[in-house]
Design an enzyme around this catalytic site. Structure first.
Site, mmCIF file in Angstrom:
data_model
loop_
_atom_site.group_PDB
_atom_site.id
_atom_site.type_symbol
_atom_site.label_atom_id
_atom_site.label_comp_id
_atom_site.label_asym_id
_atom_site.label_seq_id
_atom_site.Cartn_x
_atom_site.Cartn_y
_atom_site.Cartn_z
ATOM 1 N N GLN A 1 128.395 -61.413 27.930
ATOM 2 C CA GLN A 1 127.606 -62.160 26.792
ATOM 3 C C GLN A 1 126.052 -61.617 27.302
ATOM 4 O O GLN A 1 125.500 -62.223 28.151
ATOM 5 C CB GLN A 1 127.488 -63.531 26.603
ATOM 6 C CG GLN A 1 126.346 -64.030 25.861
ATOM 7 C CD GLN A 1 126.835 -65.010 24.682
ATOM 8 O OE1 GLN A 1 128.057 -65.245 24.577
ATOM 9 N NE2 GLN A 1 125.805 -65.263 23.816
ATOM 10 N N GLU B 1 121.121 -59.535 24.295
ATOM 11 C CA GLU B 1 120.993 -59.257 22.856
ATOM 12 C C GLU B 1 122.208 -59.531 21.960
ATOM 13 O O GLU B 1 121.911 -59.664 20.864
ATOM 14 C CB GLU B 1 120.781 -57.976 22.980
ATOM 15 C CG GLU B 1 119.497 -57.301 23.278
ATOM 16 C CD GLU B 1 118.781 -57.411 22.141
ATOM 17 O OE1 GLU B 1 118.772 -56.741 21.119
ATOM 18 O OE2 GLU B 1 117.748 -58.235 22.103
ATOM 19 N N LYS C 1 128.770 -53.530 20.444
ATOM 20 C CA LYS C 1 127.807 -54.441 20.856
ATOM 21 C C LYS C 1 127.457 -55.077 19.404
ATOM 22 O O LYS C 1 127.015 -54.571 18.696
ATOM 23 C CB LYS C 1 126.853 -53.577 20.980
ATOM 24 C CG LYS C 1 125.735 -54.257 21.735
ATOM 25 C CD LYS C 1 124.640 -53.452 22.321
ATOM 26 C CE LYS C 1 123.481 -53.943 23.106
ATOM 27 N NZ LYS C 1 122.525 -52.969 23.546
ATOM 28 N N ASP D 1 113.232 -51.990 28.133
ATOM 29 C CA ASP D 1 113.901 -53.193 28.834
ATOM 30 C C ASP D 1 114.433 -52.579 30.183
ATOM 31 O O ASP D 1 115.728 -52.685 30.477
ATOM 32 C CB ASP D 1 114.857 -53.646 28.237
ATOM 33 C CG ASP D 1 115.518 -54.990 28.584
ATOM 34 O OD1 ASP D 1 114.671 -55.451 29.547
ATOM 35 O OD2 ASP D 1 116.626 -55.655 28.412
#
Lengths: 225, 335
Positions: A10, A13, A29, A133
């Site tokens: 988990q 996002e 995803k 990111d």
């Protein structure tokens, strides 16, 4: 597709499931609805991010950077299905493992990884891909055989295409902060990375200068109240 | 047993608080409130603090019902903050420390918020979202420091709220953020605003520019009401904060979130964070306005922690600094 989807991780996002996609091991995803977020905003962001992820992965692939292959983009189902990178772990886990050992051999290995990382990120920026990111959790090391390995970049949800030095510099800044905050015991890792990054392309010297500006902005910000 | 007095005045709130072994004896505060459409400026704020601090100190001592001789240590905010107000308050702290002949402890304002939050909520090792008029940081403790995982790359979230309120000429009493929160409850129509998240960092300046340029136009045409704008602003900026906090707790594998700082009183922010936490089996800790908003007790408490862990400060080092990073402080009182 099999129904035996296992929750793999988990992330922030979304939920990541390990699935079987037409005979291939794959990752699904799923960007589930964030209940805390305004619905309209949530819809917009989810769509933007799925699109960004697919787009940047393709662009990386074309540039010769190791990334998982995209199998399916499903806006309705709020998910994207990607190749499963077998025999791999995150750089974050590896750094933790190696630093607890803290022997010459593991330091040597870390150095090798930092150099390779500079190369990969250098190449990504050279192709005007901003990751958005960059953390050690978003870089995987895949062991191809006993002695060879490759670095895979993942998690392109916040990525975009832009040629500006500023955006690339912020990308580096995000990585530095992720490194120094989570792996505070290996400060030299980022320095090694930077040396390798700066050698990648002629523009990278300019990006490095910008990076120092971004850095100063963060550190010296007047913080009031 | 340590009885500690703390002086805080880094922004427009002036606070004096007394604490005895984690038990609050008094928590007095006075806020400098400016007319609608205006922010607080250093010189005027400093004058406000100078005019009120002695009375506030008396009040704090009376409320706590102790004599000055019973106090063990005097603490004040070293920074970060506005120069004038900081110095005005530090001057009083230095004076009473000499009058009463007590040790003087300089405290980092941000650390003050974190420690007070931990004390009040009883959280053990939380990932901290520190949101106020001057700060927006996501912090976690590791290896003797409060490390900054994410922060704003331009203006603070509270600053964004304050300036937004100024554009709409909302009242600053009791605070611009509170009035935005109340108005937002009536907002219905969502206006898409710039949403800027970079890893664990956020940026708010684009939103402000957007509202500055288009806000009045929307209001005039009746397309959006003031309440709609407040609603859209809150939904957007809080979603950014919750998202980055979620990313930070996923990154460090943490299961506690603590919200501190003035913006932390906002019920909608707390509510959104709570939903995120429950989805991840994490626990949210938040405090109310007594301790979220700048106060003297948090300085007194943190100073007491420092003092008990053996921290000493030379007299010539008891100065103020406008810039003082959270991760500059070595945390000597935690394992």
């Amino acid at each position: 597709m099999s129904n035996t989807n296992i929750l793999y991780k988990q992330g922030a996002e979304g939920r990541i499931f390990k699935i079987n996609y037409f005979g291939k091991p794959a990752i699904s995803k799923e960007r589930f609805k964030k209940k805390y977020r305004n619905e309209e905003l949530d819809k917009r962001l989810t769509k933007e991010r799925i699109r960004a992820e697919a787009k940047s992965i393709l662009r990386c692939k074309n540039a010769g950077i190791c990334v998982p292959a995209v199998y399916l983009v499903d806006f309705e189902g709020r998910r994207i299905i990607l190749e499963y990178i077998d025999n791999s772990e995150t750089i974050s886990d590896l750094i933790d493992k190696l630093t607890t050992k803290n022997c010459d051999e593991s330091n040597e290995k870390l150095k090798e990884i930092s150099i390779k990382m500079g190369d990969v990120i250098g190449k990504m920026h050279y192709n005007n891909i901003i990751h958005g990111d960059l953390t050690t959790s978003n870089i995987l090391i895949k062991y191809e055989s006993d002695s060879t390995w490759n670095l895979y970049l993942i998690d392109f949800g916040l990525s975009y295409i832009k040629s500006s030095d500023e955006d690339k510099a912020v990308d580096l800044y995000v990585l530095e902060r992720a490194l120094t905050s989570k792996h505070s015991n290996v400060n030299w890792f980022f320095d090694e990375f930077l040396i390798s990054y700066r050698q990648y392309g002629e523009n990278n010297e300019r990006i490095f200068k910008k990076f120092n500006e971004v850095r100063a902005r963060g550190r010296k910000r007047t913080t009031i109240g | 047993m340590v009885i500690s007095i703390g002086f805080e005045g880094s922004a427009n709130k002036l606070g004096v608080g007394i604490i005895k072994d984690g038990h609050v004896l008094s928590n007095c505060r006075k806020t400098y409130i400016t007319p609608p459409g205006e922010g607080f400026l250093p010189r005027e704020t400093a004058r406000h603090h100078q005019n009120n601090i002695v009375k506030l100190l008396e009040e704090a001592l009376i409320q706590a019902n102790i004599k000055s001789s019973e106090i063990d240590v005097v603490c004040y905010t070293k920074g970060p903050g506005m120069g004038g107000p900081l110095v005005s308050v530090a001057l009083v702290a230095r004076t009473v420390a000499q009058l009463w002949n007590k040790p003087l402890i300089p405290v980092n304002h941000c650390i003050g918020h974190i420690e007070m939050g931990r004390l009040i909520t009883g959280s053990i090792n939380p990932t901290v979202l520190y949101v106020s008029g001057g700060n927006t940081q996501i912090i976690a403790y590791s290896n003797k420091r409060y490390r900054i995982f994410g922060e704003t790359i331009d203006i603070a979230v509270g600053n964004c709220l304050d300036r937004f309120a100024r554009i709409l000429k909302l009242s600053n009493d009791p605070s611009p953020g509170y009035n935005i929160e109340q108005l937002a409850k009536c907002g219905k129509k969502f206006l898409p605003l710039p949403y800027v998240v970079k890893g664990m960092d956020v940026s708010f300046s684009g939103i402000l520019t957007f509202i500055e340029e288009k806000g009045h136009k929307y209001l005039k045409s009746g397309e959006y009401t003031e309440a709609d704008l407040c609603f859209s602003l809150q939904e957007t900026i809080f979603a950014m904060l919750v998202e980055t906090t979620e990313r930070a707790i996923a990154h460090c594998g943490s299961n506690e979130v603590l919200i501190v700082g003035g913006v932390g009183c906002n019920k909608r922010l707390q509510n959104m964070m709570d939903i995120m936490c429950s989805e991840r089996q994490a626990v949210l800790y938040a405090t109310d306005e007594r301790f979220c908003i700048d106060n003297g007790v948090m300085i007194a408490y943190t100073g007491a922690l420092m003092y008990s862990s053996g921290f000493k400060c030379k007299w010539e080092d008891t100065f103020c600094t406008q810039r003082f990073r959270t991760d500059d402080v070595e945390v000597t009182w935690r394992e």
